[in-house]
Design a protein around this motif. Sequence first.
Motif, PDB file in Angstrom:
ATOM      1  N   SER A   1       1.624   5.668  -4.668  1.00 47.21           N
ATOM      2  CA  SER A   1       2.738   5.329  -5.838  1.00 47.21           C
ATOM      3  C   SER A   1       2.415   3.953  -6.417  1.00 47.21           C
ATOM      4  O   SER A   1       2.641   3.887  -7.665  1.00 47.21           O
ATOM      5  N   LEU A   2       2.042   2.844  -5.841  1.00 44.18           N
ATOM      6  CA  LEU A   2       1.708   1.754  -6.588  1.00 44.18           C
ATOM      7  C   LEU A   2       0.220   1.842  -7.197  1.00 44.18           C
ATOM      8  O   LEU A   2       0.193   1.452  -8.248  1.00 44.18           O
TER       9      LEU A   2
ATOM     10  N   LYS B   1      -0.048   3.577 -10.626  1.00 42.12           N
ATOM     11  CA  LYS B   1       0.412   2.662 -11.951  1.00 42.12           C
ATOM     12  C   LYS B   1      -0.515   1.974 -12.293  1.00 42.12           C
ATOM     13  O   LYS B   1      -0.303   1.431 -13.685  1.00 42.12           O
TER      14      LYS B   1
ATOM     15  N   THR C   1       0.509  -8.036   0.957  1.00 43.64           N
ATOM     16  CA  THR C   1       0.817  -6.763   1.066  1.00 43.64           C
ATOM     17  C   THR C   1       1.863  -6.887   0.155  1.00 43.64           C
ATOM     18  O   THR C   1       2.852  -7.758   0.144  1.00 43.64           O
ATOM     19  N   ASP C   2       1.889  -5.793  -0.803  1.00 43.40           N
ATOM     20  CA  ASP C   2       3.229  -5.390  -1.707  1.00 43.40           C
ATOM     21  C   ASP C   2       4.427  -5.309  -0.632  1.00 43.40           C
ATOM     22  O   ASP C   2       4.437  -4.497   0.149  1.00 43.40           O
ATOM     23  N   LYS C   3       5.462  -6.118  -1.168  1.00 38.87           N
ATOM     24  CA  LYS C   3       6.674  -5.832  -0.431  1.00 38.87           C
ATOM     25  C   LYS C   3       7.371  -4.186  -0.565  1.00 38.87           C
ATOM     26  O   LYS C   3       7.990  -3.844   0.436  1.00 38.87           O
ATOM     27  N   LEU C   4       6.866  -3.392  -1.600  1.00 38.83           N
ATOM     28  CA  LEU C   4       7.200  -1.973  -1.468  1.00 38.83           C
ATOM     29  C   LEU C   4       6.577  -1.043  -0.403  1.00 38.83           C
ATOM     30  O   LEU C   4       6.641   0.071  -0.274  1.00 38.83           O
ATOM     31  N   ARG C   5       5.613  -1.755   0.351  1.00 34.39           N
ATOM     32  CA  ARG C   5       4.851  -1.117   1.200  1.00 34.39           C
ATOM     33  C   ARG C   5       5.180  -1.641   2.863  1.00 34.39           C
ATOM     34  O   ARG C   5       4.446  -2.358   3.429  1.00 34.39           O
ATOM     35  N   PRO C   6       6.364  -1.295   3.334  1.00 37.29           N
ATOM     36  CA  PRO C   6       6.764  -1.701   4.638  1.00 37.29           C
ATOM     37  C   PRO C   6       6.033  -1.069   5.853  1.00 37.29           C
ATOM     38  O   PRO C   6       6.058  -1.958   6.765  1.00 37.29           O
TER      39      PRO C   6
END
Length: 157
Positions: free
Chosen positions: A30-31, A34, A130-135
């Motif tokens: 998903s990231l 984009k 790491t992106d915070k949207l990748r827990p």
Amino acid sequence: MCETLEKSVSFRVATHHDLQAIVQMLADDSLGLKREDPSSPLSRSYHMAFEAIDADPNNELVVAVTGHHIVGVLQITFIPYLTYQGGWRALIEGVRVSKEIRSSGIGRAMFEWAINRAKERGCVLVQLTTDKLRPDALRFYEGFGFVASHEGMKLKL
């Protein structure tokens, strides 16, 4: 974990021939969807970036391979610092495992390889963002002993 798959993985420096498969993996979430463009032919910017990485002895773009298939990718950059008494760091970025085989142990094997490579190069620490949207990714890295000790910041230009 698919033990057979994990045992059959090998690692090598990526070649220009691998570039389309690498960009496809980078775009396959998903990231990444984009910010990447895996359409063929690839944008010249990907080729130029690959050439710069390939020419730099402190950068390694590494693919994980099973059989003849690329199943993972990561970039490891070796950075000299004055801190830590002039120690070197390894920065691991651009980590992806092919969607079809995630949770098979390939990611673990990739990180074990990368950490050992950093030790071979004499690094005193390994760092990553790491992106915070990748827990799930955060939990994965914590399983290796990575600690969120600093607040990372980025400025898009």
